[in-house]
Design a protein around this motif. Structure first.
Motif, PDB file in Angstrom:
ATOM      1  N   VAL A 104      39.012  37.447  34.454  1.00 52.65           N
ATOM      2  CA  VAL A 104      40.450  37.257  34.657  1.00 52.65           C
ATOM      3  C   VAL A 104      41.122  38.626  34.542  1.00 52.65           C
ATOM      4  CG1 VAL A 104      42.537  36.105  33.847  1.00 52.65           C
ATOM      5  CG2 VAL A 104      40.315  34.947  33.679  1.00 52.65           C
ATOM      6  N   VAL A 105      41.584  39.136  35.670  1.00 46.51           N
ATOM      7  CA  VAL A 105      42.246  40.444  35.688  1.00 46.51           C
ATOM      8  C   VAL A 105      43.747  40.213  35.521  1.00 46.51           C
ATOM      9  CG1 VAL A 105      42.545  42.605  36.917  1.00 46.51           C
ATOM     10  CG2 VAL A 105      40.452  41.266  37.246  1.00 46.51           C
ATOM     11  N   LEU A 106      44.303  40.670  34.415  1.00 50.47           N
ATOM     12  CA  LEU A 106      45.708  40.418  34.118  1.00 50.47           C
ATOM     13  C   LEU A 106      46.605  41.410  34.851  1.00 50.47           C
ATOM     14  CD1 LEU A 106      45.354  39.740  30.284  1.00 50.47           C
ATOM     15  CD2 LEU A 106      45.280  38.111  32.177  1.00 50.47           C
ATOM     16  N   ASP A 107      47.898  41.171  34.799  1.00 49.82           N
ATOM     17  CA  ASP A 107      48.848  42.053  35.459  1.00 49.82           C
ATOM     18  C   ASP A 107      48.830  43.437  34.819  1.00 49.82           C
ATOM     19  OD1 ASP A 107      49.628  39.991  37.124  1.00 49.82           O
ATOM     20  OD2 ASP A 107      51.316  39.395  35.847  1.00 49.82           O
ATOM     21  N   ASP A 108      49.138  44.447  35.636  1.00 45.92           N
ATOM     22  CA  ASP A 108      49.213  45.813  35.118  1.00 45.92           C
ATOM     23  C   ASP A 108      50.224  45.900  33.984  1.00 45.92           C
ATOM     24  OD1 ASP A 108      47.419  46.491  37.049  1.00 45.92           O
ATOM     25  OD2 ASP A 108      48.803  47.694  38.255  1.00 45.92           O
ATOM     26  N   VAL A 109      49.860  46.656  32.947  1.00 43.40           N
ATOM     27  CA  VAL A 109      50.804  46.993  31.882  1.00 43.40           C
ATOM     28  C   VAL A 109      51.368  48.364  32.228  1.00 43.40           C
ATOM     29  CG1 VAL A 109      51.086  47.455  29.431  1.00 43.40           C
ATOM     30  CG2 VAL A 109      49.508  45.653  30.188  1.00 43.40           C
ATOM     31  N   GLY A 111      53.196  51.866  32.278  1.00 50.71           N
ATOM     32  CA  GLY A 111      53.490  52.907  31.322  1.00 50.71           C
ATOM     33  C   GLY A 111      54.263  54.036  31.953  1.00 50.71           C
ATOM     34  N   PRO A 112      54.420  55.151  31.240  1.00 52.87           N
ATOM     35  CA  PRO A 112      55.190  56.284  31.765  1.00 52.87           C
ATOM     36  C   PRO A 112      54.437  57.024  32.867  1.00 52.87           C
ATOM     37  CG  PRO A 112      54.204  56.831  29.646  1.00 52.87           C
ATOM     38  CD  PRO A 112      53.932  55.380  29.872  1.00 52.87           C
ATOM     39  N   ASP A 113      55.203  57.688  33.726  1.00 55.83           N
ATOM     40  CA  ASP A 113      54.644  58.556  34.768  1.00 55.83           C
ATOM     41  C   ASP A 113      53.701  57.806  35.708  1.00 55.83           C
ATOM     42  OD1 ASP A 113      55.991  60.725  33.569  1.00 55.83           O
ATOM     43  OD2 ASP A 113      54.321  61.033  32.172  1.00 55.83           O
ATOM     44  N   GLY A 114      53.948  56.522  35.909  1.00 53.95           N
ATOM     45  CA  GLY A 114      53.142  55.761  36.850  1.00 53.95           C
ATOM     46  C   GLY A 114      51.741  55.446  36.375  1.00 53.95           C
ATOM     47  N   ARG A 115      51.449  55.672  35.121  1.00 50.41           N
ATOM     48  CA  ARG A 115      50.133  55.390  34.568  1.00 50.41           C
ATOM     49  C   ARG A 115      50.174  54.038  33.859  1.00 50.41           C
ATOM     50  NH1 ARG A 115      46.943  59.701  34.814  1.00 50.41           N
ATOM     51  NH2 ARG A 115      45.526  58.985  33.188  1.00 50.41           N
ATOM     52  N   ASN A 116      49.162  53.222  34.112  1.00 50.62           N
ATOM     53  CA  ASN A 116      49.161  51.852  33.629  1.00 50.62           C
ATOM     54  C   ASN A 116      47.941  51.558  32.762  1.00 50.62           C
ATOM     55  OD1 ASN A 116      51.438  51.423  35.318  1.00 50.62           O
ATOM     56  ND2 ASN A 116      50.078  50.960  37.044  1.00 50.62           N
ATOM     57  N   VAL A 117      48.017  50.460  32.065  1.00 47.70           N
ATOM     58  CA  VAL A 117      46.872  49.893  31.351  1.00 47.70           C
ATOM     59  C   VAL A 117      46.515  48.587  32.048  1.00 47.70           C
ATOM     60  CG1 VAL A 117      46.120  48.779  29.209  1.00 47.70           C
ATOM     61  CG2 VAL A 117      47.321  50.974  29.127  1.00 47.70           C
ATOM     62  N   LEU A 118      45.231  48.356  32.234  1.00 53.07           N
ATOM     63  CA  LEU A 118      44.773  47.116  32.847  1.00 53.07           C
ATOM     64  C   LEU A 118      43.832  46.405  31.882  1.00 53.07           C
ATOM     65  CD1 LEU A 118      44.909  45.417  35.463  1.00 53.07           C
ATOM     66  CD2 LEU A 118      42.773  46.508  36.161  1.00 53.07           C
ATOM     67  N   VAL A 119      44.139  45.143  31.589  1.00 53.69           N
ATOM     68  CA  VAL A 119      43.333  44.344  30.673  1.00 53.69           C
ATOM     69  C   VAL A 119      42.583  43.295  31.485  1.00 53.69           C
ATOM     70  CG1 VAL A 119      43.344  42.809  28.670  1.00 53.69           C
ATOM     71  CG2 VAL A 119      44.990  44.698  28.804  1.00 53.69           C
ATOM     72  N   VAL A 120      41.265  43.252  31.292  1.00 56.41           N
ATOM     73  CA  VAL A 120      40.410  42.295  31.985  1.00 56.41           C
ATOM     74  C   VAL A 120      39.805  41.362  30.937  1.00 56.41           C
ATOM     75  CG1 VAL A 120      38.436  41.978  33.514  1.00 56.41           C
ATOM     76  CG2 VAL A 120      39.874  44.014  33.738  1.00 56.41           C
ATOM     77  N   SER A 121      40.091  40.080  31.055  1.00 53.60           N
ATOM     78  CA  SER A 121      39.540  39.095  30.126  1.00 53.60           C
ATOM     79  C   SER A 121      38.276  38.492  30.731  1.00 53.60           C
ATOM     80  CB  SER A 121      40.574  37.997  29.858  1.00 53.60           C
ATOM     81  OG  SER A 121      40.032  36.985  29.034  1.00 53.60           O
ATOM     82  N   VAL A 122      37.184  38.545  29.968  1.00 52.71           N
ATOM     83  CA  VAL A 122      35.904  37.987  30.415  1.00 52.71           C
ATOM     84  C   VAL A 122      35.587  36.780  29.535  1.00 52.71           C
ATOM     85  CG1 VAL A 122      33.467  38.423  30.873  1.00 52.71           C
ATOM     86  CG2 VAL A 122      35.141  40.291  31.090  1.00 52.71           C
ATOM     87  N   PRO A 123      35.782  35.570  30.038  1.00 49.80           N
ATOM     88  CA  PRO A 123      35.491  34.382  29.217  1.00 49.80           C
ATOM     89  C   PRO A 123      33.997  34.274  28.929  1.00 49.80           C
ATOM     90  CG  PRO A 123      36.842  33.838  31.145  1.00 49.80           C
ATOM     91  CD  PRO A 123      36.314  35.217  31.362  1.00 49.80           C
ATOM     92  N   PRO A 124      33.625  33.643  27.827  1.00 48.17           N
ATOM     93  CA  PRO A 124      32.202  33.374  27.591  1.00 48.17           C
ATOM     94  C   PRO A 124      31.638  32.510  28.704  1.00 48.17           C
ATOM     95  CG  PRO A 124      33.580  32.135  26.064  1.00 48.17           C
ATOM     96  CD  PRO A 124      34.479  33.085  26.768  1.00 48.17           C
ATOM     97  N   SER A 125      30.462  32.854  29.181  1.00 48.27           N
ATOM     98  CA  SER A 125      29.889  32.180  30.348  1.00 48.27           C
ATOM     99  C   SER A 125      28.871  31.131  29.933  1.00 48.27           C
ATOM    100  CB  SER A 125      29.219  33.202  31.263  1.00 48.27           C
ATOM    101  OG  SER A 125      28.496  32.567  32.292  1.00 48.27           O
ATOM    102  N   GLN A 126      28.936  29.970  30.579  1.00 49.62           N
ATOM    103  CA  GLN A 126      27.935  28.930  30.360  1.00 49.62           C
ATOM    104  C   GLN A 126      26.570  29.372  30.870  1.00 49.62           C
ATOM    105  OE1 GLN A 126      29.694  25.480  32.300  1.00 49.62           O
ATOM    106  NE2 GLN A 126      30.120  24.588  30.302  1.00 49.62           N
ATOM    107  N   LEU A 127      26.533  30.350  31.775  1.00 47.38           N
ATOM    108  CA  LEU A 127      25.278  30.785  32.382  1.00 47.38           C
ATOM    109  C   LEU A 127      24.728  32.060  31.748  1.00 47.38           C
ATOM    110  CD1 LEU A 127      26.192  30.164  36.127  1.00 47.38           C
ATOM    111  CD2 LEU A 127      24.989  28.637  34.549  1.00 47.38           C
ATOM    112  N   ALA A 128      25.352  32.546  30.676  1.00 47.68           N
ATOM    113  CA  ALA A 128      24.877  33.756  30.023  1.00 47.68           C
ATOM    114  C   ALA A 128      23.461  33.546  29.470  1.00 47.68           C
ATOM    115  CB  ALA A 128      25.831  34.146  28.897  1.00 47.68           C
ATOM    116  N   PRO A 129      22.652  34.628  29.443  1.00 46.71           N
ATOM    117  CA  PRO A 129      23.002  36.012  29.770  1.00 46.71           C
ATOM    118  C   PRO A 129      22.978  36.291  31.261  1.00 46.71           C
ATOM    119  CG  PRO A 129      20.714  35.901  29.078  1.00 46.71           C
ATOM    120  CD  PRO A 129      21.260  34.515  28.928  1.00 46.71           C
ATOM    121  N   HIS A 130      23.706  37.361  31.658  1.00 41.39           N
ATOM    122  CA  HIS A 130      23.792  37.756  33.055  1.00 41.39           C
ATOM    123  C   HIS A 130      23.067  39.083  33.275  1.00 41.39           C
ATOM    124  CE1 HIS A 130      26.816  34.765  34.522  1.00 41.39           C
ATOM    125  NE2 HIS A 130      26.954  34.626  33.215  1.00 41.39           N
TER     126      HIS A 130
END
Length: 294
Positions: A104-109, A111-130
């Motif tokens: 799940v790639v969330l919206d850009d956070v 920041g100043p000068d056009g620089r952003n933080v990007l948070v990617v949520s990886v849910p636990p997978s039923q098919l793990a390990p990958h």
């Protein structure tokens, strides 16, 4: 969205630059079993994309987050260029990981000068390990690592047992149908639907009481053809010795009103609470349709 960052750390929201900085300065951001930090990402080469695939695959065992724009040594929030990064992450997760993943790639956070933080949520997978490049990846307190053969066998065995156990628990709902307790002259032969949802990994959560569960059910987004009337009407205490339960009524109804009846229960897995310091919530519900189906 709240994020789990490790034992002893509170659930944390990272949707603004100030919140990300506060989490960093408060010692909440550090690479561990649930968190991977990246100052930036390199060009879209095979080597860089393979490393990205390893990060995502490793987080899928227990779930976690991948944060771009934070230094992994000093935890300083510096931001990075995020144009095109969302599509790149999705493509890498779908093509370089086996079986594929859908983070799940969330919206850009912003920041100043056009620089952003990007948070990617990886849910636990039923098919793990990958697997990435013929190797299975997981995580330890220091970050991602290659899993040993015994670890892979243990995870696959646990996955198979979890799947089998889930099927048996779902069958158990039908054998102990709670709707029969709500309807006169049950069983009536009307079809019942059973729904069972379990987390793939321990889920940190506050303990839910009756009033909180009613609030959750009333505020769910059910979509255009959802079960709003059924679950939203579950306001009476149900009979479930293993957990918190709500039902649509406090007395039995005649068979012609059976389609209005539902019960939902929430269970806390105490073993998970003790071993991981977090709540594992089991959500199950039943609903009825008086359509004569079996």
């Amino acid at each position: 969205m709240q994020h789990y960052l490790g034992p002893g750390r509170p659930l944390t929201i990272l949707d603004t630059w100030d919140k990300v900085r506060a989490a960093s300065e408060g010692g909440l951001l550090a690479e561990n079993q649930w968190c991977e930090l990246k100052e930036a990402i390199g060009p879209s080469t095979k080597a860089v994309n393979t490393e990205l695939a390893r990060d995502i695959a490793s987080l899928s065992v227990h779930g976690g987050i991948l944060i771009f724009g934070v230094k992994d040594k000093t935890y300083e929030v510096v931001g990075c260029e995020t144009d095109g990064l969302r599509d790149r992450i999705s493509q890498v997760a779908a093509t370089r990981i086996s079986p594929p993943l859908v983070p799940v790639v969330l919206d850009d956070v912003h920041g100043p000068d056009g620089r952003n933080v990007l948070v990617v949520s990886v849910p636990p997978s039923q098919l793990a390990p990958h697997m990435v490049d013929e190797r299975y990846y997981g995580r330890s307190a220091d970050g991602k690592r290659v899993l040993s053969d015994p670890e892979v066998r243990t995870l696959i065995l646990a996955r198979d047992q979890r799947t089998h156990g889930f099927i048996e628990r779902l069958k158990g709902l039908a054998l102990n149908d709670p709707i029969d307790q709500l309807v006169e002259e049950a069983p009536t032969g009307h079809g019942h639907a059973f729904f069972l949802a379990e987390p793939c990994s321990p889920v940190p959560s506050e303990r839910i009481d009756q009033h909180k569960l009613i609030e959750i059910l009333l505020n769910l987004d059910y979509g255009k053809r959802g079960m709003t009337s059924l679950l939203g009407d579950c306001t009476y205490a149900g009979n479930d010795p293993d957990g918190l339960s709500l039902r649509t009524g406090h007395r039995k109804v005649r068979a012609e009103y059976e389609h209005r009846e539902a019960q939902i229960s929430v269970h806390d897995n105490l073993m998970s609470i003790r071993s991981r310091g977090s709540h594992r919530i089991l959500l199950l519900g039943t609903a009825d349709r008086a359509d004569g189906g079996q």
